[in-house]
Design a protein around this motif. Structure first.
Motif, PDB file in Angstrom:
ATOM      1  N   LEU A 126       0.830  -1.207   0.000  1.00  0.00           N
ATOM      2  CA  LEU A 126       0.000   0.000   0.000  1.00  0.00           C
ATOM      3  C   LEU A 126       0.864   1.257   0.000  1.00  0.00           C
ATOM      4  O   LEU A 126       0.557   2.233  -0.695  1.00  0.00           O
ATOM      5  N   LEU A 183       0.334   6.180   5.832  1.00  0.00           N
ATOM      6  CA  LEU A 183       0.436   4.716   5.840  1.00  0.00           C
ATOM      7  C   LEU A 183       1.730   4.257   6.501  1.00  0.00           C
ATOM      8  O   LEU A 183       1.747   3.242   7.207  1.00  0.00           O
ATOM      9  N   LEU A 201      -6.472  -0.648   0.110  1.00  0.00           N
ATOM     10  CA  LEU A 201      -6.692   0.135   1.329  1.00  0.00           C
ATOM     11  C   LEU A 201      -8.014  -0.232   1.978  1.00  0.00           C
ATOM     12  O   LEU A 201      -8.103  -0.360   3.207  1.00  0.00           O
TER      13      LEU A 201
END
Length: 219
Positions: free
Chosen positions: A94, A119, A194
């Motif tokens: 991600l 993230l 996500l």
């Protein structure tokens, strides 16, 4: 046995619909962005890789598990393998995708600017959190628990609250995970992955807060 006809599906469609598929494609050096309209069989042939090997890798991607063990030690093992291990796979991919999307689409009004950094912060916090559970709390619970387990459980509950706040921030940075019509395959894969990560972490926290922990808090 899977009913998915992987060979006929466009590579970009697979990347967008199956979180983790982009990592498989990167491993086999299959272009899922610019070459995303190619069927998987054609993409594998063009790269000179085995369709069966790629199909097998895709079949092994994590899936939601319907049956959750009820016995505490089995439930702990389930959490470790289904969630701890999976989060460690999800976040690096991600982060990579977010960096790419931000770099390529930084001038787009719906670009998820700041998502990669958030993230990375999420990964740091979650890795530290899972390490505490794996090294301290879970061994204590697996051994039967004790009155002293209530304190680390309380600490983990507070950190779970922090994770929930972090998930809200991720959703905000990703504009509610709403894709622009012209979004590329990397952008679509990012939001698909996500969403899967968010769903997984919410279920992970649910299992601990509402299934595992109360059994030892009542002791």
């Amino acid at each position: 046995m899977s009913t998915v006809d992987w060979a006929a599906l466009p590579v970009g469609e697979i990347a967008a619909a199956h979180p983790g598929a982009t990592a498989v494609f990167r491993r086999f050096r299959i272009d899922f962005c610019c070459g995303g309209q190619r069927p998987l069989a054609e993409a594998c042939a063009a790269r000179g890789v085995s369709l069966d090997e790629v199909r097998q890798a895709l079949e092994q991607l994590p899936r939601a598990v319907a049956d959750v063990p009820q016995e505490p030690t089995e439930l702990i093992e389930h959490i470790l393998h289904r969630y701890h291990d999976v989060h460690r796979q999800q976040l690096p991919e991600l982060i990579r995708l977010a960096r790419k999307v931000e770099a390529v689409h930084d001038d787009h009004p719906q670009a998820p600017l700041g998502l990669a950094q958030s993230l990375e912060e999420t990964q740091d916090e979650l890795l530290a959190h899972m390490a505490k559970e794996e090294q301290v709390l879970f061994p204590l619970l697996a051994a039967g628990g004790a009155p002293m387990a209530r304190h680390p459980i309380a600490a983990m509950r507070l950190e779970h609250d922090d994770h929930a706040v972090r998930l809200d921030k991720l959703r905000t940075l990703a504009h509610g995970l709403v894709l622009p019509a012209e979004a590329c395959n990397s952008w679509r894969a990012l939001y698909s992955g996500l969403q899967q990560f968010i769903d997984d972490l919410m279920q992970h926290i649910h299992l601990e807060n509402n299934v595992l922990f109360p059994r030892f808090e009542r002791a």
